[in-house]
Design an enzyme around this catalytic site. Structure first.
Site, short mmCIF file in Angstrom:
data_model
loop_
_atom_site.label_atom_id
_atom_site.label_comp_id
_atom_site.label_asym_id
_atom_site.label_seq_id
_atom_site.Cartn_x
_atom_site.Cartn_y
_atom_site.Cartn_z
N THR A 160 1.19 -0.94 -0.03
CA THR A 160 -0.19 -0.38 -0.04
C THR A 160 0.56 1.14 -0.23
OG1 THR A 160 -0.45 -0.43 2.22
CG2 THR A 160 -2.15 -1.42 0.76
N LYS A 186 4.32 -7.05 3.22
CA LYS A 186 4.06 -5.68 3.14
C LYS A 186 3.59 -5.63 4.72
CE LYS A 186 0.42 -3.76 2.45
NZ LYS A 186 -0.22 -3.26 3.88
N THR A 197 -1.46 -2.52 8.06
CA THR A 197 -2.06 -3.71 7.52
C THR A 197 -0.77 -4.36 7.28
OG1 THR A 197 -4.19 -4.10 6.66
CG2 THR A 197 -2.68 -5.64 5.90
N GLU A 283 5.84 4.42 8.96
CA GLU A 283 5.88 5.31 8.25
C GLU A 283 6.04 6.28 8.78
OE1 GLU A 283 1.25 5.51 9.24
OE2 GLU A 283 0.91 4.49 6.35
N ASN A 406 0.48 10.21 8.65
CA ASN A 406 -1.49 10.51 8.64
C ASN A 406 -2.39 11.33 9.13
OD1 ASN A 406 -1.05 7.46 8.76
ND2 ASN A 406 0.86 8.24 10.32
N THR A 411 -3.56 14.81 0.80
CA THR A 411 -2.81 16.62 0.30
C THR A 411 -1.31 16.36 -0.42
OG1 THR A 411 -1.61 17.01 2.18
CG2 THR A 411 -3.61 18.01 1.73
#
Lengths: 411, 411
Positions: A160, A186, A197, A283, A406, A411
């Site tokens: 993702t 992933k 996930t 992330e 997050n 944007t």
């Protein structure tokens, strides 16, 4: 359990560039079917013969439709021959309609590949709460066989917002036969309104009794994938699937086999490599954090302590700021819920001891800071004197980009 | 328990501008003794007569020296007359020497104020692992009586990186006597290498039996201070102290008194106001988040669910990004560890229903976004259909500034 590093170096070979199709008889591919804007979003994996299957699923109370369907498939023969995965849509919180979509994915993929439906697993990751554009997926399934297959395309198709593909592979000899174990995974992806996930698919040509395979996977997942945390959130779609097709033709492995532990070590190596890749690709992450706890009274204690350190936003922020902040580490140990003698703790960052037997140690802050600046993997070692148990947990630093991704992904 | 809002409106008066010195017989002050660069760093609070005392301490296994000394004081007579607090240094992880320093603070403050040593509580917040510059503190104690006293100076003296002073006060009538309850608190402060210490000092002139006072405080803290989370980390120095000096001259309150619940409601109002102030002033926070869970099977379930939502980094980031991300809320409910029927959940943000009976609801995203942009307090409501229990938890959004403060506080 824990890996004995020495033994591994002698007997388990990490195959650079190896992947889920390295074990005999496995094939995989991926393509773009239109769930994402441009990138691959449909992947498939299959064995030329049905494989003994083991799976570990999310503990989230809310389980996505594909998880339900995969459980049903495995229930029948404890075997899986093919896996169909989409990204871009998690098919979670989608009710009856979502469940029917997951069944349709299973049905058409099984038909396409000439497999029994109950030998097909289904997996999804992406947006939750939106119905899967099922026609796009079914059109994608029709393309299988018409496009070139490769593990790399599968690896891409399951991502993702991961920034890197994640693969691992090892080889080891059992019974004079070469056994290969490969994996693709992933990590944390965040697409509105999805959560982090985690998916992992492990393949092996080893011949392993099914119940033993399930128990091996459970043990290894507890030491690897369950010891990573990016943000503590657990998704509705998490799954680790392990397929063993037996084509290496070793005598069937069971927990009584002399080589059993050896096989588990191989499996653990693959899972640990993938888990670390996932943690590192958290992330916004800039650094992998490895927290090792030794000398704990029991394994559960060691795990809780290591995870408490790895899960602390304050520790994660300190690593981002290359701040040798032992106070936050000690504090996280203190609120972990584990009982220990606080006057016997020592804490190290890299080779530097920051805290010795319950009191601050003398150390040169600039040296530790330099270590933290120059390394992409920050080692935190906590030593207790309560017993013999140890555990390792992996995580990543907390950065501006985590918040950015997050808070404002649109944007 | 929960507050019955209607009753409160009728019978409990929130005293704007009221504080810890509003109840009869309490005095407080604060000054700069040199632990911080410029700001107040030494505070004191006392009653003209010894007060029945109740306290709730950090559950962190590692407890700072002042916590140990305060425990010892209260143990003796279950009464406290004076409190001496410093900020800038937590006196935690400081071993025997730190313990002696806390005893010295108690000794000299008791002597200065002509109190019994065992009627003095000690509290510290700030850097951990560094010895307290005890002479500065003792010199500061000598100044008491020579500087003007005020609750505001005390409120300032207990802060670390809080951006605002925190006070609350209510009045209620019991036995025809006016009872006043006041409070001062500090929230998440982060000074190297400190963690988010939470301190609250509550004063009342009510006459309350000591054991009942302790039980009331425990109950109320569980509903208020224990329902806030800034980053989930629990400090070595957390403490809530409640002093009841009886000067309102009501008949001694016990759990059998007709007015008992009324008193608890007053106490809960003060603690809730302070708790919300702390949550709102979380590091880098721009918004208060209030998560309310109704229809849970039991109170523990309701609390776990509300805290799981409030504690999710993904939910916190979404609020910062004014993103009506019900998926993250539902996911946090799912991994809370509470069992419930997932097809019966509804989720609201403000007045907008985002999720209805296990499926996404139709809503105008831009409207919810506007609500989230225009309000500083974001209400999340989760409705189950498992029972009658409810709970509220408070937290704040996760922002760039949280990372900035905690990664690079030194620059």
């Amino acid at each position: 359990m824990g890996i004995n590093q020495k033994e591994i170096l002698q007997e388990i070979k990490i195959l650079d560039g190896g992947h889920i199709c390295s074990p005999k008889g496995f094939f995989a591919g991926g393509l773009h079917c239109g769930l994402k804007r441009k990138k691959h979003d449909l992947g498939w994996l299959y064995s030329i013969v049905p494989a003994n299957a083991a799976a570990v699923y999310t503990t989230n109370l809310i389980q996505a439709a594909p998880i339900l369907v995969t459980r049903e498939s495995i229930e029948v023969d404890k075997q899986i021959q093919g896996v169909i995965v989409n990204s871009g849509n998690a098919n979670a919180c989608t009710g009856e309609e979502g469940y029917r979509h997951a069944l349709l994915m299973r049905h058409y993929f099984a038909k396409k590949m000439n497999m029994k439906e109950e030998h097909v697993a289904v997996s999804s990751t992406g947006i939750i709460g939106e119905q899967l554009p099922i026609n796009k997926v079914l059109d994608g399934i029709k393309m299988i066989g018409k496009v070139e297959e490769s593990a790399a395309n599968f690896e891409k198709a399951i991502l993702t917002t991961d920034t890197t593909q994640k693969r691992a592979c090892v080889q080891l000899e059992i019974d004079g036969k070469m056994i290969t174990i490969g994996g693709a995974a992933k990590g944390s992806g965040m697409i509105h309104p999805n959560m982090a996930t985690m998916l992992a698919f492990i393949t092996t040509d080893a011949n392993v009794e099914q119940e033993a395979l399930q128990s091996a996977l459970k043990t290894v997942v507890d030491e690897t994938f369950n010891m990573i945390t990016v943000d503590g959130d657990t998704s509705t779609n998490d799954m680790v699937l392990l397929l063993a097709n037996g084509l290496a033709k070793n005598t069937m492995l069971t927990p009584n086999s002399p080589a059993w532990l050896h096989f588990i070590q191989g499996l653990e190596t693959v899972c640990q490599l993938l888990a670390k890749e996932i943690a590192k690709d958290g992330e916004g992450a800039t650094k992998l954090i490895e927290a090792k706890v030794i000398g704990a009274a029991g394994e559960e204690d060691a795990k809780k302590l290591a995870k408490s350190v790895i899960g602390s936003n304050l520790v994660k922020s300190a690593v981002f700021g290359t701040d040798p902040n032992w106070g936050r580490i000690v504090c996280a140990l203190g609120y972990s819920g584990v009982d220990f003698d606080t006057e016997n703790i020592s804490v190290f960052i890299g080779p530097y001891q920051l805290f010795a037997n319950g009191l601050p140690a003398l150390f040169e802050e600039s040296e530790v800071k330099t270590y933290m600046e120059e390394n992409n993997e920050i080692q935190i070692l906590v030593e207790l004197h309560e017993g013999e148990s140890s555990a390792i947990a992996w995580g990543c630093d907390l950065t501006y980009d985590y918040v950015k991704i997050n808070a404002s992904y649109r944007t």
